[in-house]
Design a protein around this motif. Structure first.
Motif, PDB file in Angstrom:
ATOM      1  N   CYS A  22     -38.455 -18.340 -35.156  1.00 40.94           N
ATOM      2  CA  CYS A  22     -37.881 -17.457 -35.928  1.00 40.94           C
ATOM      3  C   CYS A  22     -36.022 -17.254 -35.778  1.00 40.94           C
ATOM      4  CB  CYS A  22     -38.479 -15.877 -36.031  1.00 40.94           C
ATOM      5  SG  CYS A  22     -38.127 -15.238 -34.559  1.00 40.94           S
ATOM      6  N   VAL A  23     -35.658 -16.394 -36.617  1.00 44.61           N
ATOM      7  CA  VAL A  23     -34.225 -16.096 -36.482  1.00 44.61           C
ATOM      8  C   VAL A  23     -34.410 -14.738 -37.090  1.00 44.61           C
ATOM      9  CG1 VAL A  23     -31.812 -16.282 -37.536  1.00 44.61           C
ATOM     10  CG2 VAL A  23     -33.269 -18.238 -37.202  1.00 44.61           C
ATOM     11  N   ALA A  24     -33.666 -13.729 -36.023  1.00 48.67           N
ATOM     12  CA  ALA A  24     -33.686 -12.375 -36.400  1.00 48.67           C
ATOM     13  C   ALA A  24     -32.099 -11.637 -36.096  1.00 48.67           C
ATOM     14  CB  ALA A  24     -34.714 -11.721 -35.407  1.00 48.67           C
ATOM     15  N   PRO A  25     -31.759 -10.924 -37.063  1.00 48.28           N
ATOM     16  CA  PRO A  25     -30.515 -10.184 -37.097  1.00 48.28           C
ATOM     17  C   PRO A  25     -30.706  -8.980 -36.111  1.00 48.28           C
ATOM     18  CG  PRO A  25     -31.575  -9.641 -39.046  1.00 48.28           C
ATOM     19  CD  PRO A  25     -32.413 -10.762 -38.544  1.00 48.28           C
ATOM     20  N   LEU A  26     -29.602  -9.134 -35.127  1.00 47.96           N
ATOM     21  CA  LEU A  26     -29.908  -7.837 -34.052  1.00 47.96           C
ATOM     22  C   LEU A  26     -29.100  -6.889 -34.380  1.00 47.96           C
ATOM     23  CD1 LEU A  26     -29.696  -9.964 -30.863  1.00 47.96           C
ATOM     24  CD2 LEU A  26     -31.634  -8.941 -31.945  1.00 47.96           C
ATOM     25  N   THR A  27     -29.535  -5.537 -34.213  1.00 42.93           N
ATOM     26  CA  THR A  27     -28.558  -4.286 -34.498  1.00 42.93           C
ATOM     27  C   THR A  27     -27.976  -3.688 -32.919  1.00 42.93           C
ATOM     28  OG1 THR A  27     -30.444  -2.812 -34.410  1.00 42.93           O
ATOM     29  CG2 THR A  27     -29.595  -3.691 -36.629  1.00 42.93           C
ATOM     30  N   PRO A  28     -27.161  -3.004 -32.975  1.00 41.76           N
ATOM     31  CA  PRO A  28     -26.774  -2.476 -31.599  1.00 41.76           C
ATOM     32  C   PRO A  28     -28.053  -1.876 -30.981  1.00 41.76           C
ATOM     33  CG  PRO A  28     -25.092  -2.066 -33.208  1.00 41.76           C
ATOM     34  CD  PRO A  28     -26.343  -2.565 -33.942  1.00 41.76           C
ATOM     35  N   GLY A  29     -28.062  -2.210 -29.907  1.00 41.04           N
ATOM     36  CA  GLY A  29     -29.369  -1.742 -29.031  1.00 41.04           C
ATOM     37  C   GLY A  29     -29.399  -2.273 -27.728  1.00 41.04           C
ATOM     38  N   ILE A  30     -30.812  -2.234 -27.327  1.00 35.96           N
ATOM     39  CA  ILE A  30     -31.172  -2.732 -25.881  1.00 35.96           C
ATOM     40  C   ILE A  30     -32.009  -4.051 -26.164  1.00 35.96           C
ATOM     41  CG2 ILE A  30     -32.253  -2.230 -23.545  1.00 35.96           C
ATOM     42  CD1 ILE A  30     -30.033  -0.868 -23.934  1.00 35.96           C
ATOM     43  N   LEU A  31     -31.758  -4.987 -25.516  1.00 38.52           N
ATOM     44  CA  LEU A  31     -32.407  -6.293 -25.603  1.00 38.52           C
ATOM     45  C   LEU A  31     -33.067  -6.506 -24.175  1.00 38.52           C
ATOM     46  CD1 LEU A  31     -32.185  -9.573 -27.353  1.00 38.52           C
ATOM     47  CD2 LEU A  31     -32.035  -9.695 -24.708  1.00 38.52           C
ATOM     48  N   THR A  32     -34.420  -6.337 -24.192  1.00 39.71           N
ATOM     49  CA  THR A  32     -35.289  -6.549 -22.825  1.00 39.71           C
ATOM     50  C   THR A  32     -35.976  -7.804 -22.684  1.00 39.71           C
ATOM     51  OG1 THR A  32     -35.516  -4.190 -23.211  1.00 39.71           O
ATOM     52  CG2 THR A  32     -36.960  -5.287 -21.626  1.00 39.71           C
ATOM     53  N   PHE A  33     -35.844  -8.434 -21.432  1.00 41.40           N
ATOM     54  CA  PHE A  33     -36.662  -9.556 -21.472  1.00 41.40           C
ATOM     55  C   PHE A  33     -37.247  -9.596 -20.064  1.00 41.40           C
ATOM     56  CE2 PHE A  33     -32.421 -10.895 -20.343  1.00 41.40           C
ATOM     57  CZ  PHE A  33     -32.546 -11.617 -19.331  1.00 41.40           C
ATOM     58  N   ASN A  34     -38.242 -10.350 -19.701  1.00 37.25           N
ATOM     59  CA  ASN A  34     -38.894 -10.486 -18.627  1.00 37.25           C
ATOM     60  C   ASN A  34     -38.642 -11.939 -17.972  1.00 37.25           C
ATOM     61  OD1 ASN A  34     -39.954  -8.157 -17.374  1.00 37.25           O
ATOM     62  ND2 ASN A  34     -42.010  -8.349 -18.072  1.00 37.25           N
ATOM     63  N   CYS A  35     -38.474 -11.798 -16.754  1.00 34.97           N
ATOM     64  CA  CYS A  35     -38.368 -13.345 -16.145  1.00 34.97           C
ATOM     65  C   CYS A  35     -39.430 -13.183 -14.967  1.00 34.97           C
ATOM     66  CB  CYS A  35     -37.027 -13.482 -15.360  1.00 34.97           C
ATOM     67  SG  CYS A  35     -35.894 -13.753 -16.799  1.00 34.97           S
ATOM     68  N   GLU A  36     -39.962 -14.303 -14.585  1.00 36.43           N
ATOM     69  CA  GLU A  36     -40.822 -14.369 -13.574  1.00 36.43           C
ATOM     70  C   GLU A  36     -40.206 -14.127 -12.337  1.00 36.43           C
ATOM     71  OE1 GLU A  36     -43.127 -17.965 -13.529  1.00 36.43           O
ATOM     72  OE2 GLU A  36     -44.131 -17.469 -15.760  1.00 36.43           O
ATOM     73  N   LYS A  37     -39.025 -14.471 -12.241  1.00 36.02           N
ATOM     74  CA  LYS A  37     -37.980 -14.352 -10.751  1.00 36.02           C
ATOM     75  C   LYS A  37     -37.581 -13.079 -10.575  1.00 36.02           C
ATOM     76  CE  LYS A  37     -33.982 -16.403  -9.018  1.00 36.02           C
ATOM     77  NZ  LYS A  37     -32.699 -17.252  -9.824  1.00 36.02           N
ATOM     78  N   ASP A  38     -36.850 -12.637 -11.680  1.00 36.58           N
ATOM     79  CA  ASP A  38     -36.094 -11.455 -11.675  1.00 36.58           C
ATOM     80  C   ASP A  38     -36.802 -10.112 -12.310  1.00 36.58           C
ATOM     81  OD1 ASP A  38     -33.810 -12.741 -10.609  1.00 36.58           O
ATOM     82  OD2 ASP A  38     -33.329 -13.448 -12.693  1.00 36.58           O
ATOM     83  N   GLY A  39     -37.770 -10.070 -12.895  1.00 41.21           N
ATOM     84  CA  GLY A  39     -38.467  -8.909 -13.268  1.00 41.21           C
ATOM     85  C   GLY A  39     -37.786  -8.648 -14.515  1.00 41.21           C
ATOM     86  N   GLU A  40     -37.851  -7.387 -15.023  1.00 36.64           N
ATOM     87  CA  GLU A  40     -37.354  -6.806 -16.444  1.00 36.64           C
ATOM     88  C   GLU A  40     -36.145  -6.776 -16.215  1.00 36.64           C
ATOM     89  OE1 GLU A  40     -39.282  -4.025 -19.512  1.00 36.64           O
ATOM     90  OE2 GLU A  40     -39.074  -2.975 -17.733  1.00 36.64           O
ATOM     91  N   ILE A  41     -35.156  -6.985 -17.326  1.00 40.75           N
ATOM     92  CA  ILE A  41     -33.782  -7.318 -17.363  1.00 40.75           C
ATOM     93  C   ILE A  41     -33.534  -6.441 -18.656  1.00 40.75           C
ATOM     94  CG2 ILE A  41     -31.563  -8.614 -17.542  1.00 40.75           C
ATOM     95  CD1 ILE A  41     -32.984  -8.941 -14.890  1.00 40.75           C
ATOM     96  N   PHE A  42     -32.180  -5.568 -18.717  1.00 38.23           N
ATOM     97  CA  PHE A  42     -31.764  -5.098 -19.817  1.00 38.23           C
ATOM     98  C   PHE A  42     -30.605  -5.715 -20.239  1.00 38.23           C
ATOM     99  CE2 PHE A  42     -34.864  -2.286 -17.627  1.00 38.23           C
ATOM    100  CZ  PHE A  42     -35.748  -1.893 -18.447  1.00 38.23           C
ATOM    101  N   VAL A  43     -30.368  -5.762 -21.503  1.00 41.56           N
ATOM    102  CA  VAL A  43     -28.979  -6.094 -22.129  1.00 41.56           C
ATOM    103  C   VAL A  43     -28.610  -5.212 -23.232  1.00 41.56           C
ATOM    104  CG1 VAL A  43     -27.453  -7.803 -23.075  1.00 41.56           C
ATOM    105  CG2 VAL A  43     -29.427  -8.466 -21.428  1.00 41.56           C
ATOM    106  N   ALA A  44     -27.660  -4.468 -23.100  1.00 38.31           N
ATOM    107  CA  ALA A  44     -27.024  -3.500 -24.446  1.00 38.31           C
ATOM    108  C   ALA A  44     -26.319  -4.615 -25.081  1.00 38.31           C
ATOM    109  CB  ALA A  44     -26.187  -2.465 -23.743  1.00 38.31           C
ATOM    110  N   VAL A  45     -26.543  -4.673 -26.517  1.00 36.63           N
ATOM    111  CA  VAL A  45     -26.010  -5.666 -27.273  1.00 36.63           C
ATOM    112  C   VAL A  45     -25.511  -5.050 -28.547  1.00 36.63           C
ATOM    113  CG1 VAL A  45     -27.543  -7.474 -26.599  1.00 36.63           C
ATOM    114  CG2 VAL A  45     -27.989  -6.286 -28.565  1.00 36.63           C
TER     115      VAL A  45
END
Length: 108
Positions: A22-45
């Motif tokens: 998919c393609v999704a337009p992002l609005t200002p907010g927090i993008l969260t992703f999980n990595c096996e190595k680093d755990g949960e990461i937050f990105v303010a976008v």
């Protein structure tokens, strides 16, 4: 990556690997992703776009701040984005003056 959660104009969405592309337009907010190595990461976008194909997620935004702790990220966002807002306001003020000057000269 095990999953991604992003804020879009239609609400908050979660993306899993090997699901629908998919393609999704992002609005200002927090993008969260999980990595096996680093755990949960937050990105303010800021505004941007997210593109997901297979296991690959690409994100393109104007501004982003990476963090592993929401409290620290909040502080960084307050500092960084407020400065950007002040600069944007200054630019708008200068542009309004230029437009006004141009229109006044055009009337003569």
């Amino acid at each position: 990556m095990t999953h991604v959660v992003a804020e879009t104009s239609e609400g908050s969405y979660g993306f899993l690997p090997n699901r629908l592309d998919c393609v999704a337009p992002l609005t200002p907010g927090i993008l969260t992703f999980n990595c096996e190595k680093d755990g949960e990461i937050f990105v303010a976008v800021d505004e941007g776009v997210l593109i997901k194909t297979g296991n690959t997620v690409l994100v393109s935004v104007r501004s982003a701040i990476l963090g592993t702790d929401l409290a620290t990220l909040r502080s960084a966002v307050d500092k960084e984005f407020l400065v950007l807002n002040e600069q944007a306001q200054q630019v708008r003020t200068v542009m309004a003056k230029l437009e006004s000057s141009f229109l006044n000269r055009f009337r003569l």
